[in-house]
Scaffold this active site. Structure first.
Site, PDB file in Angstrom:
ATOM      1  CG  ASN A  11      12.261   5.853  13.377  1.00 34.34           C
ATOM      2  OD1 ASN A  11      12.875   7.322  13.243  1.00 34.34           O
ATOM      3  ND2 ASN A  11      11.771   5.278  13.785  1.00 34.34           N
ATOM      4  CG  ASP A  68      15.843  -9.706  10.239  1.00 32.43           C
ATOM      5  OD1 ASP A  68      15.191  -9.185  10.242  1.00 32.43           O
ATOM      6  OD2 ASP A  68      16.203 -10.964  10.452  1.00 32.43           O
ATOM      7  CG  PHE A 148      13.883   2.215  15.483  1.00 35.60           C
ATOM      8  CD1 PHE A 148      15.613   3.004  15.069  1.00 35.60           C
ATOM      9  CD2 PHE A 148      13.883   0.800  15.389  1.00 35.60           C
ATOM     10  CE1 PHE A 148      16.376   2.816  14.201  1.00 35.60           C
ATOM     11  CE2 PHE A 148      15.052  -0.006  14.070  1.00 35.60           C
ATOM     12  CZ  PHE A 148      16.147   1.238  13.675  1.00 35.60           C
TER      13      PHE A 148
HETATM   14  P1  IMP Z   1      14.149  -5.711  11.762  1.00 37.59           P
HETATM   15  O1  IMP Z   1      15.001  -6.048  11.712  1.00 37.59           O
HETATM   16  O2  IMP Z   1      13.471  -4.379  11.637  1.00 37.59           O
HETATM   17  O3  IMP Z   1      13.706  -6.687  12.419  1.00 37.59           O
HETATM   18  O4  IMP Z   1      14.390  -5.571  13.544  1.00 37.59           O
HETATM   19  C1  IMP Z   1      13.933  -5.996  14.603  1.00 37.59           C
HETATM   20  C2  IMP Z   1      13.596  -6.331  15.841  1.00 37.59           C
HETATM   21  O5  IMP Z   1      15.059  -5.594  16.345  1.00 37.59           O
HETATM   22  C3  IMP Z   1      12.717  -4.573  15.862  1.00 37.59           C
HETATM   23  O6  IMP Z   1      11.804  -4.572  17.013  1.00 37.59           O
HETATM   24  C4  IMP Z   1      13.854  -3.360  16.050  1.00 37.59           C
HETATM   25  O7  IMP Z   1      13.219  -2.434  16.971  1.00 37.59           O
HETATM   26  C5  IMP Z   1      14.381  -3.524  16.792  1.00 37.59           C
HETATM   27  N1  IMP Z   1      15.921  -3.184  15.781  1.00 37.59           N
HETATM   28  C6  IMP Z   1      16.106  -3.014  15.257  1.00 37.59           C
HETATM   29  N2  IMP Z   1      17.027  -2.078  14.714  1.00 37.59           N
HETATM   30  C7  IMP Z   1      17.433  -1.510  15.861  1.00 37.59           C
HETATM   31  C8  IMP Z   1      18.407  -0.320  15.902  1.00 37.59           C
HETATM   32  O8  IMP Z   1      19.184  -0.262  15.809  1.00 37.59           O
HETATM   33  N3  IMP Z   1      18.152  -0.150  17.989  1.00 37.59           N
HETATM   34  C9  IMP Z   1      17.203  -0.788  18.457  1.00 37.59           C
HETATM   35  N4  IMP Z   1      16.265  -1.372  17.975  1.00 37.59           N
HETATM   36  C10 IMP Z   1      16.402  -2.027  16.660  1.00 37.59           C
END
Ligand code: IMP
Length: 190
Positions: A11, A68, A148
């Site tokens: 995504n 992140d 997501f």
């Molecule tokens: P990471 O950046 O992939 O480590 O994301 C950390 C957490 O934040 C994960 O649970 C993702 O699902 C959530 N997250 C990251 N980016 C988004 C976004 O754009 N929308 C909603 N949730 C996000």
């Protein structure tokens, strides 16, 4: 130019690929044969973004950027923040994370929150950091099925619908990752 985006999240990869000029050939971690998850062991969003590019530079010696993202909820002392992915425990899913957040906010009047994305870039060993913020609030129930993570319960201040109810283009226009990405693209085009 070949550039690795240090993610396995399809995504995110699609969101970011749509923003980059065609002169950049974007590769995912899978594309370069990295099938493991790079552990997010730092205590800040910025630190975790950096960890990803350091790993790719060390193991593959490739130009790379890594991101992140954390959701910071004001009345919860900016939780879940850097722990957004694992908010409801080690077997967390988007659904269990949203359930926990909605439950923790049950009695709170202030539902304001923001998404913060840090993108670390390493081009030929030179590192840069880009930050993107999106201010908004946490809704009382889920709405929408796009996107997501926490998208169904995040209402950006600049919109009347949640991230999960808008197109990818609209989310990128006002969202945290899009803002950080545009700073990165501006830097690459300079
Ligand atoms: P990471 O950046 O992939 O480590 O994301 C950390 C957490 O934040 C994960 O649970 C993702 O699902 C959530 N997250 C990251 N980016 C988004 C976004 O754009 N929308 C909603 N949730 C996000």
């Amino acid at each position: 130019m070949k550039l690795v985006f240090a993610t396995h999240n399809l995504n995110k990869f699609k969101e970011v690929q749509a923003l980059l000029p065609s002169s950049i050939e974007l590769l995912s971690l899978t594309d370069i044969g990295c099938n493991e998850d790079i552990p997010e062991t730092e205590e800040t969003i910025e630190g975790n973004a950096k960890l990803k590019v350091v790993h790719v530079r060390k193991q593959y010696n490739l130009n790379c950027f890594g991101d992140d993202t954390g959701l910071e909820v004001r009345s919860l002392n900016n939780e879940p923040g850097v722990y957004s992915a694992r908010y409801s425990g080690k077997d967390a899913t988007a659904n269990t994370n949203m359930d926990k957040l909605l439950d923790n906010l049950k009695d709170k009047e202030d539902r304001s929150a923001r998404f913060k994305t840090a993108i670390a870039l390493d081009i030929d060993g030179k590192e840069q950091l880009f930050i993107g913020l999106c201010e908004g609030s946490i809704t009382t129930e889920r709405s929408g099925s796009k996107g997501f993570g926490y998208d169904p319960i995040f209402l950006p201040n600049e919109a009347t619908v949640t991230f999960a109810e808008m197109s990818m283009g609209e989310k990128s226009r006002i969202g945290h990752r899009g803002k950080a990405m545009r700073k990165l693209i501006e830097y690459l085009n300079r």
